[in-house]
Design an enzyme around this catalytic site. Structure first.
Site, PDB file in Angstrom:
ATOM      1  N   CYS A 102      46.686  40.134 -31.037  1.00  0.00           N
ATOM      2  CA  CYS A 102      47.819  40.654 -30.263  1.00  0.00           C
ATOM      3  C   CYS A 102      47.328  41.517 -29.096  1.00  0.00           C
ATOM      4  O   CYS A 102      46.717  40.991 -28.179  1.00  0.00           O
ATOM      5  CB  CYS A 102      48.778  41.406 -31.196  1.00  0.00           C
ATOM      6  SG  CYS A 102      50.351  41.714 -30.404  1.00  0.00           S
ATOM      7  N   HIS A 146      50.008  37.342 -35.221  1.00  0.00           N
ATOM      8  CA  HIS A 146      49.389  38.133 -36.299  1.00  0.00           C
ATOM      9  C   HIS A 146      49.017  37.262 -37.498  1.00  0.00           C
ATOM     10  O   HIS A 146      49.888  36.938 -38.306  1.00  0.00           O
ATOM     11  CB  HIS A 146      50.367  39.224 -36.750  1.00  0.00           C
ATOM     12  CG  HIS A 146      50.537  40.289 -35.722  1.00  0.00           C
ATOM     13  ND1 HIS A 146      49.701  41.379 -35.647  1.00  0.00           N
ATOM     14  CD2 HIS A 146      51.420  40.423 -34.705  1.00  0.00           C
ATOM     15  CE1 HIS A 146      50.068  42.149 -34.633  1.00  0.00           C
ATOM     16  NE2 HIS A 146      51.113  41.589 -34.039  1.00  0.00           N
ATOM     17  N   GLU A 178      47.478  38.167 -40.094  1.00  0.00           N
ATOM     18  CA  GLU A 178      47.472  38.973 -41.328  1.00  0.00           C
ATOM     19  C   GLU A 178      48.842  39.061 -41.984  1.00  0.00           C
ATOM     20  O   GLU A 178      48.970  39.515 -43.117  1.00  0.00           O
ATOM     21  CB  GLU A 178      46.936  40.386 -41.016  1.00  0.00           C
ATOM     22  CG  GLU A 178      47.833  41.290 -40.170  1.00  0.00           C
ATOM     23  CD  GLU A 178      47.744  41.028 -38.664  1.00  0.00           C
ATOM     24  OE1 GLU A 178      47.231  39.961 -38.272  1.00  0.00           O
ATOM     25  OE2 GLU A 178      48.215  41.873 -37.882  1.00  0.00           O
ATOM     26  N   SER A 199      46.614  64.295 -62.944  1.00  0.00           N
ATOM     27  CA  SER A 199      48.063  64.406 -62.741  1.00  0.00           C
ATOM     28  C   SER A 199      48.829  63.407 -63.599  1.00  0.00           C
ATOM     29  O   SER A 199      50.052  63.457 -63.658  1.00  0.00           O
ATOM     30  CB  SER A 199      48.379  64.134 -61.270  1.00  0.00           C
ATOM     31  OG  SER A 199      48.171  62.762 -61.008  1.00  0.00           O
ATOM     32  N   GLY A 200      48.108  62.467 -64.212  1.00  0.00           N
ATOM     33  CA  GLY A 200      48.804  61.405 -64.933  1.00  0.00           C
ATOM     34  C   GLY A 200      49.000  60.188 -64.039  1.00  0.00           C
ATOM     35  O   GLY A 200      49.412  59.139 -64.495  1.00  0.00           O
ATOM     36  N   GLY A 201      48.698  60.336 -62.758  1.00  0.00           N
ATOM     37  CA  GLY A 201      48.858  59.229 -61.812  1.00  0.00           C
ATOM     38  C   GLY A 201      47.629  58.323 -61.803  1.00  0.00           C
ATOM     39  O   GLY A 201      46.606  58.630 -62.420  1.00  0.00           O
ATOM     40  N   VAL A 202      47.754  57.211 -61.072  1.00  0.00           N
ATOM     41  CA  VAL A 202      46.691  56.197 -61.058  1.00  0.00           C
ATOM     42  C   VAL A 202      45.394  56.749 -60.452  1.00  0.00           C
ATOM     43  O   VAL A 202      44.317  56.603 -61.040  1.00  0.00           O
ATOM     44  CB  VAL A 202      47.142  54.975 -60.200  1.00  0.00           C
ATOM     45  CG1 VAL A 202      46.082  53.908 -60.199  1.00  0.00           C
ATOM     46  CG2 VAL A 202      48.452  54.420 -60.705  1.00  0.00           C
ATOM     47  N   ASP A 203      45.493  57.403 -59.302  1.00  0.00           N
ATOM     48  CA  ASP A 203      44.275  57.755 -58.562  1.00  0.00           C
ATOM     49  C   ASP A 203      43.405  58.760 -59.308  1.00  0.00           C
ATOM     50  O   ASP A 203      42.204  58.552 -59.474  1.00  0.00           O
ATOM     51  CB  ASP A 203      44.626  58.314 -57.173  1.00  0.00           C
ATOM     52  CG  ASP A 203      45.575  57.397 -56.420  1.00  0.00           C
ATOM     53  OD1 ASP A 203      45.647  56.208 -56.791  1.00  0.00           O
ATOM     54  OD2 ASP A 203      46.245  57.860 -55.484  1.00  0.00           O
ATOM     55  N   SER A 204      44.039  59.860 -59.771  1.00  0.00           N
ATOM     56  CA  SER A 204      43.209  60.877 -60.436  1.00  0.00           C
ATOM     57  C   SER A 204      42.659  60.325 -61.755  1.00  0.00           C
ATOM     58  O   SER A 204      41.527  60.618 -62.132  1.00  0.00           O
ATOM     59  CB  SER A 204      43.992  62.178 -60.652  1.00  0.00           C
ATOM     60  OG  SER A 204      45.061  61.987 -61.550  1.00  0.00           O
TER      61      SER A 204
END
Ligand code: XMP
Length: 514
Positions: A83, A171, A173, A225-230
């Site tokens: 583009c 595009h 993608e 934290s209980g979240g995915v990342d940590s």
């Protein structure tokens, strides 16, 4: 680390830059985003097999728009402009870019004119693409070939094969471009000669070795934290250094129904993490007393967290490293600050840690996108209950319980929210939406149940679809599901007598109400 092929993506500010990076990684080639004004030496230092130049909301013809030094074209590896990237290459190659008489937005057809081009190998002559541009290439010098044209006769793809420079006006993608993946494959494998060897299993092995080497015989502190990342960051680090990883899980009293218990049991029983559990609910609720302003609530929660975390860190003793679940999108955003190219989201996660705690930061996920973190979590045996969890804000239910936060209101909110999520899950919608939750409003309205007048709080159902949380649309939920949720909430949660639905996208609203 074993050597791997790298594609550098120069970001000129397009909303699709991260999508380009993801598509390339999905094809098992590592991709890295750099800002458009990264010095040529910085680009060379990555030894890329190819370079992609992204789109941009700017116009090549406007002073100050992203550009590249002319010697960039001599960098010696294949270049693909997408583009704006194609317009910029046309301009640098001596062509003319102008505001198009008719802008091309959305679905369009293109016709390949040069069937021998490696970019379009094994593709049909006509196919559907996604366009999004107001400018177009008006004139090209003779050494630049037009490889495809749009229905309006404008150049849709260009190339200088002997210099391995290529451009696409559309595009590839975006899923609406029918053969987008095939075109990217052709660029990566036919043109750049990449080896599809980026593999998350190898990544885990390499990362574990790297963490072990970096930390040496030191120890690491992590706030879970209980979240995915940590969680994924902690499980990975534990693999590298065992019990020298000390985790702290703070219950701030603002978690969802039974969340603290269930997350803690996963941490201890299933993941074997060394976790210090701190129930600081009382302290947080006291800090929130009398505060109704959203920013005031966020500040109170943030400050209390620092106090509690500091206390626990002291109890654990000397740890040199602090583990954080920073992801690639956060890194890109901070890296671009001040370069003027992309939209900057202030990310809420970090920032809240004590300034005088002298930690070295360990950020093992900083190369990864969220879906890659989930895949790595699965490789590491993190249970699905954690991997599929919707994002949850740091200040928790404090920003979903509007007005002053009280124990009683939190209880109502928790129970309504649990019903919504339970029904969403059994109807098969939980994994289809980005996030879903209830919000408790600080007003009351009149209702009637049996023969009795009620005067209770309304609860709002918020379910949204999103790619990254930066923009979002409200999710279209099944009528029967909504009906069941509304009836169950009013019947089962005494104190709530009305259920309403939030039909606002972001923008103009934000995902959370506060
Ligand atoms: P907004 O409300 O800004 O939210 O549209 C965008 C995404 O970020 C989440 N969010 C937070 N996440 N700490 C976090 O870790 C926070 O303070 C915070 N506030 C909002 C929100 O749930 C949504 O996914």
């Amino acid at each position: 680390m074993k050597t791997r092929d790298v594609i550098v993506i120069l970001d000129c500010g397009s909303q699709y830059t991260q999508l380009i990076a993801r598509r390339i990684r999905e094809l098992r080639v590592f991709s890295e985003i750099l800002p458009w004004d990264a010095p040529v030496e910085e680009i060379r230092s990555r030894s890329p097999k190819g370079i992609v130049i992204s789109g941009s909301p700017m116009s090549v013809t406007i002073p100050g728009a992203p550009t590249l030094p002319r010697d960039f074209l001599e960098i010696g590896v294949p270049i693909l402009g997408i583009c704006y990237g194609m317009q910029l290459l046309s301009f640098l190659l001596g062509g003319k870019v102008e505001r198009a008489e008719a802008a091309e937005y959305g679905r369009a057809q293109v016709e390949v004119e040069d069937e021998g081009s490696p970019l379009f190998r094994d593709l049909p002559q006509r196919f559907c693409v996604w366009m999004s541009h107001g400018d177009s290439v008006a004139w090209l010098p003779p050494h630049v070939r037009v490889l495809a044209k749009s229905e309006g006769g404008l150049p849709a793809a260009i190339g200088v094969p002997e210099k391995r420079i290529w451009g696409l006006q559309f595009h590839p993608e975006v899923v609406h471009t029918t053969y987008g993946v095939e075109i990217l494959k052709n660029f990566l494998f036919e043109i750049c000669g990449c080896d599809p060897s980026w593999d998350l299993g190898d990544w885990v092995k390499e990362k574990v070795d790297e963490i072990a080497k970096t930390v040496g015989d030191g120890s690491v502190l992590s706030a879970l934290s209980g979240g995915v990342d940590s969680t994924v960051a902690a499980v990975l680090t534990r693999r590298a250094i065992g019990d020298r990883l000390h985790c702290v899980f703070v219950n701030n009293g603002l978690l969802r129904l039974n969340e603290a218990e269930s997350v803690l049991s996963v941490y201890r029983q299933e993941l074997n993490l060394n976790v210090q559990y701190v129930d600081a609910s009382e302290e947080f609720l006291t800090a929130l007393q009398g505060i109704t302003d959203p920013e005031g609530k966020r500040k109170a929660v943030g400050e209390t967290f620092i106090r509690v975390f500091e206390r626990e860190a002291k109890r654990i003793g000397r740890t040199e490293w602090l583990l954080q679940g920073t992801l690639y999108p956060d890194v890109i955003e901070s890296g671009h600050r001040g370069r003027g190219a992309s939209v900057i989201k202030t990310h809420h996660n970090v920032g809240g840690l004590p300034k005088d705690m002298k930690f070295k930061l360990l950020e093992p996920l900083r190369d990864l996108f969220k879906d890659e973190v989930r895949a790595i979590g699965a490789i590491l045996g993190v249970p699905n209950t954690i991997l599929r969890r919707h994002p949850f804000p740091g200040p928790g239910l404090a920003v979903r319980c509007l007005g002053e936060v009280t124990r009683e209101k939190l209880e109502l909110l928790r129970r309504a929210d649990a019903i919504f999520l339970e029904e969403l899950d059994s109807a098969g919608f939980y994994d289809k939406v980005w996030q879903a939750f209830c919000v408790l409003l600080p007003v009351k309205s009149v209702g009637v149940m049996g023969d009795e007048r009620t005067y209770g709080h309304p609860v709002v159902l918020r379910a949204i679809e999103s790619q990254d949380g930066m923009t979002a649309d409200w999710a279209y939920l099944d009528r029967q599901l909504l009906d069941k949720v509304a009836r169950r909430i009013c019947n089962e949660v005494k104190g709530i007598n009305r259920v309403v639905l939030d039909l606002t996208s972001k923008p103009p609203a934000t995902i959370e109400w506060e």
